[in-house]
Motif scaffolding. Structure first.
Motif: not given
Lengths: 239, 53
Positions: A92, A99, A212, A215-216, A219, A222, A226, A235, A239, B28-29, B32-33, B35-37, B39-40, B43-44, B46
């Protein structure tokens, strides 16, 4: 608060309403700044890049400062969440610094007549960007998460010297870059109808960063946790 | 109204710089929003594959 499961649950509850609020503040600031703030008497309308450039640059430096603080926490107390923060915040910080660099270059072309000069402010900001990239690269190259955290913490703590250098570069060296827009010790150098939308943009950028980052971090938590029972339960339920 | 929109878009020839910066910023924003979604979700997925086996 330092416990990953607690933070994960807290962040998951916060995000659905915090992200829309963050976007709303940012959009209000940008619409006000780009659409309704008066033109600059010298630069005309191109100065409106300030509503993206200044908040990005402030955030790029603030994120590094936060990373240095969390890096110290990670080195001293070996807090798990501090390491996760470092890994989540670095991309970030790199994004916001990028930017700032791009918007600065685009702003430089019509005002200075060039996209780039090896000016103290620009060069030190480029070094900050490379520090972020270095930390991201370090995490990618070290498989052991704890070792990665410690190495990134060390770079964050040592590299934090760049933040005051960036801040003071316009005072210490003769530069093309204008002096700081925001200062704690002096009153704003622009009129209130330009300053207030800029202030809202800065607040909006900080809110966007928090959303942001949450959110990261979710991840990262998790991924690292894991194999723990609570992540498996989460999970399987979600799911 | 149309004149206001045209002026806002063109900004006396400087609009291209301002709108380009805004475009880069939003790309860019959004990235960045997103990518994590992603990834989650991965993971779910998998996890559901592992529990399904």
């Amino acid at each position: 608060m330092g416990s990953p499961p607690f933070f994960f649950k807290w962040a998951s509850r916060l995000l659905p309403w915090f992200s829309p609020i963050s976007f709303s503040i940012l959009i209000i600031g940008l619409i006000w700044g780009v659409g309704f703030a008066p033109s600059d008497y010298k630069q005309g309308d191109v100065y409106r890049i300030i509503f993206v450039h200044v908040p990005s640059a402030i955030l790029g430096q603030s994120i590094y400062l936060m990373m240095a603080i969390f890096g110290s926490i990670c080195l001293i107390w070996r807090a798990k969440l501090a390491g996760m923060f470092l890994r989540s915040a670095a991309p970030l910080g790199a994004s916001f610094t990028l930017i700032a660099l791009i918007s600065g270059a685009v702003w430089g072309k019509p005002t200075w007549g060039t996209w780039w000069v090896w000016d103290a402010r620009l060069t030190s900001t480029l070094i900050l960007f490379f520090l972020y990239v270095g930390i991201i690269g370090l995490y990618s190259s070290i498989d052991n998460k704890q070792k990665g955290d410690r190495a990134a913490s060390l770079i964050s703590v040592v590299g934090v010297i760049i933040v005051p250098i960036i801040k003071k570069s316009v005072d210490w060296w003769q530069t093309l870059h204008q002096p700081s827009t925001f200062s704690i010790t002096s009153s704003p150098s622009m009129t209130s109808d330009m300053y207030f939308p800029l202030l809202i943009c800065v607040i909006g950028f900080y809110f966007i960063f928090v959303s942001l980052l949450c959110n990261r971090l979710r991840v990262e938590i998790l991924t690292r946790e894991r194999n723990t029972t609570w992540v498996k339960e989460y999970l399987n339920n979600k799911v | 109204m149309l004149e206001f929109i045209r002026d806002l878009f063109l900004m006396d020839g400087q609009g291209k710089y301002v709108w380009f910066v805004l475009l880069i910023f939003f790309i860019v924003i959004c990235f960045n929003y997103y990518l994590p979604y992603r990834a989650i979700r991965k993971i779910k997925e998998e996890n559901s594959q592992h529990t399904g086996e």
